[in-house]
Design an enzyme around this catalytic site. Structure first.
Site, PDB file in Angstrom:
ATOM      1  N   ASN A 136      39.617 -46.649  23.247  1.00  0.00           N
ATOM      2  CA  ASN A 136      40.885 -45.942  23.131  1.00  0.00           C
ATOM      3  C   ASN A 136      42.058 -46.884  23.341  1.00  0.00           C
ATOM      4  OD1 ASN A 136      40.340 -43.213  22.582  1.00  0.00           O
ATOM      5  ND2 ASN A 136      39.608 -42.914  24.683  1.00  0.00           N
ATOM      6  N   LYS A 185      45.945 -42.521  16.302  1.00  0.00           N
ATOM      7  CA  LYS A 185      45.093 -41.897  17.321  1.00  0.00           C
ATOM      8  C   LYS A 185      45.887 -41.661  18.612  1.00  0.00           C
ATOM      9  CE  LYS A 185      40.440 -41.426  18.856  1.00  0.00           C
ATOM     10  NZ  LYS A 185      39.426 -41.999  19.732  1.00  0.00           N
ATOM     11  N   ASN A 239      45.520 -36.679  26.650  1.00  0.00           N
ATOM     12  CA  ASN A 239      44.887 -37.337  27.787  1.00  0.00           C
ATOM     13  C   ASN A 239      45.821 -37.300  28.991  1.00  0.00           C
ATOM     14  OD1 ASN A 239      42.158 -38.895  27.331  1.00  0.00           O
ATOM     15  ND2 ASN A 239      43.267 -38.975  25.399  1.00  0.00           N
ATOM     16  N   ASN A 282      46.177 -38.974  21.607  1.00  0.00           N
ATOM     17  CA  ASN A 282      45.639 -39.382  22.913  1.00  0.00           C
ATOM     18  C   ASN A 282      46.680 -39.422  24.030  1.00  0.00           C
ATOM     19  OD1 ASN A 282      42.919 -39.542  22.447  1.00  0.00           O
ATOM     20  ND2 ASN A 282      42.920 -41.720  21.958  1.00  0.00           N
ATOM     21  N   SER A 284      38.919 -37.453  27.596  1.00  0.00           N
ATOM     22  CA  SER A 284      38.158 -38.507  28.281  1.00  0.00           C
ATOM     23  C   SER A 284      38.833 -38.887  29.602  1.00  0.00           C
ATOM     24  CB  SER A 284      38.014 -39.736  27.383  1.00  0.00           C
ATOM     25  OG  SER A 284      39.270 -40.338  27.135  1.00  0.00           O
ATOM     26  N   GLY A 299      27.962 -51.475  26.903  1.00  0.00           N
ATOM     27  CA  GLY A 299      28.521 -50.175  27.256  1.00  0.00           C
ATOM     28  C   GLY A 299      27.819 -49.078  26.488  1.00  0.00           C
ATOM     29  N   GLY A 329      27.048 -46.012  26.700  1.00  0.00           N
ATOM     30  CA  GLY A 329      27.244 -44.669  27.224  1.00  0.00           C
ATOM     31  C   GLY A 329      27.365 -43.662  26.091  1.00  0.00           C
TER      32      GLY A 329
END
Lengths: 317, 317
Positions: A108, A196, A204, A200, A266, A13, A15
């Site tokens: 996440n 976190k 999010n 999030n 994200s 991954g 990215g």
């Protein structure tokens, strides 16, 4: 593990997140092998171009792979795919991890680690990683890093019992010390994850539900109330899970977000690109964990169901 | 009021709802005066064109007005504007209502009546009306009526105490009997309003929050769960307000909505046209009323705050 031990890495991954951290490790001298789904050839010929607030650089002569089958066996596999791809990725890890190695999941949310621990079946350590980074993939062989970049890591034990600081954690942190990436070692993975999630879940979730940036959310009193209500439920859920979040952390995050530039989370970026949303890792799993301990979480449950609806529309289209 | 009494009407807000019911009254022989904001002249010269599943007709030689000042004094003022316009409309009513007359508010939600009762200051009766109609304004002088059309009316007393059946209610029903509009007389306005809110809060609210038709909402298990959770909170709020909703009404509505053609709620239509949303009448006021009785309504409160955010974006643009 001895000090002289030279750790080899694979990055799955590559990215915005995996590409950045992998490139930093390679820049620091580590032996890093990258799995690129699409652009392996382009990265091999043009190099991996990192535009970073900490200094631009281009990595050449990288070990890039289009297929799992050509990856060498390594000491540490860094998994930085979206959690929505985990079911596909986890079973492939044992074939490229040397026995006794470690998987570092930079993802996440909550709930990814058990899947990888099961796939490893005791043949390696699973470490959770939390990326505090603002980066984007901006081209076939380009990652742009706009700010922050710290990594918090903590080892996983079944049911998220606090695992303390392990040798693999120290080894990985030592490799990152060769670069400018600050790594924090945490004894309790789930405490770090709840901390976190305190940011999030509200940002999010609401950024998709309200189609809004962090700034728009904080500029409206009603959506700010929603953030606070969700944070209160996260704090209660974490407490019922045996983790007391630091006093004042919610206020700190509210203040910091108020001062931030308008930011697309994200999940909002995924929504805008019509990609599957990380609903389960970021919202569903924490919800089930909190409710499993008897904590009422009606606001998060409402948010969760709305996001499931939106995600179903994306994945069925 | 004597049986021989001939009721005169003014219609404020001659759109999809007011235009239809006003036209039906006129068709039945009542003396009806229309306030049109924009298209009075066009309606005067071309007639009011009603395309209805019950039969098309064009009304000519209507009494149409562009200004409040030219409206005659009438026995009954029908107010069918969006509740978002009430603050502007209510103070103008006394000037056109004969003392002892009635105001019939054909509007969604809860909480509009007190404003009109205050404006009338005892000089007239306030009657709440609930339109069960599927109609649209489809042109400058055209209303299209696609189905249903029944009207439920009930008189208002302070704090929504049940007022029984009044003479004005009977008189209005009698005039509608001359047409094909079935009118139901209810003794308890707030019971009637809670019954309609049982549908309106979940479907209006979620259709905007999820950007979905009624069919999309009912085709997804998560949004269906949200509808059910909201309905449960409405039933509890109504109960705390002294109104027990008929057993099985929620299931009846769920079933009926499942069988309906995909339908854009009035709030979704307003959203799509970038018009202010009736958030307070449909969601805010019932929420405050239920919470005022100590009923927990976390799902509706979450929905309310999200809709307030969305509405603020519309009204500030």
């Amino acid at each position: 593990m001895m000090e002289a031990f030279v750790t080899t890495y694979a990055v799955i991954g590559a990215g915005a997140v995996g590409g950045f951290y992998g490139a930093k490790l390679a820049q620091g001298g580590s032996d890093v092998h990258f799995l690129f789904r699409d652009h392996a050839h382009h990265v091999r010929t043009s190099g991996l171009d990192v535009r970073s607030v900490d200094g631009d650089f281009v990595l050449e002569d990288l070990s890039t792979h289009e297929e799992w089958s050509t990856l060498p066996e390594v000491d540490v596999v860094i998994v930085a795919v979206k959690s929505t791809a985990n079911e596909d990725v986890a079973p492939r890890i044992p074939a490229i991890l040397r026995p006794g190695g470690a998987v570092l999941l930079i993802q996440n949310g909550l709930g990814s680690e058990p899947l990888f621990a099961e796939a490893l079946d005791g043949q390696g350590e699973v470490i959770g990683g939390l990326a505090f980074i603002n980066s984007e993939r901006t081209g076939r062989n380009q990652v742009t890093h706009m700010g922050n970049g710290g990594l918090t890591i903590a080892s996983y034990l079944p049911d998220y019992v606090a695992a303390g600081i392990t040798d693999w954690m120290r080894a990985i942190a030592a490799d990152f010390e060769m670069t400018s990436v600050p790594v924090q070692l945490q004894e309790d993975l789930v405490l770090a994850r709840w901390m976190k999630l305190l940011w999030n879940i509200p940002y999010n979730g609401l950024s998709v539900l309200l189609q809004a940036s962090t700034a728009e959310i904080m500029n409206d009193p009603q959506s700010t109330e929603l953030v606070e209500a969700i944070m209160a439920e996260v704090i209660a859920a974490a407490a019922s899970d045996g983790r007391e979040l630091p006093a004042g952390l919610a206020e700190l995050m509210l203040d910091a977000t108020r001062k931030m530039k308008p930011y697309a989370t994200s999940m909002k970026v995924d929504f805008d690109k019509n990609r599957p949303l990380e609903v389960e890792a970021i919202v569903g799993e924490p919800l089930r964990r909190g409710q499993g301990h008897g904590t009422p979480m009606p606001v998060i449950e409402t948010l969760y169901r709305a996001l499931c609806f939106t995600n179903a529309r994306i994945t069925s289209s």
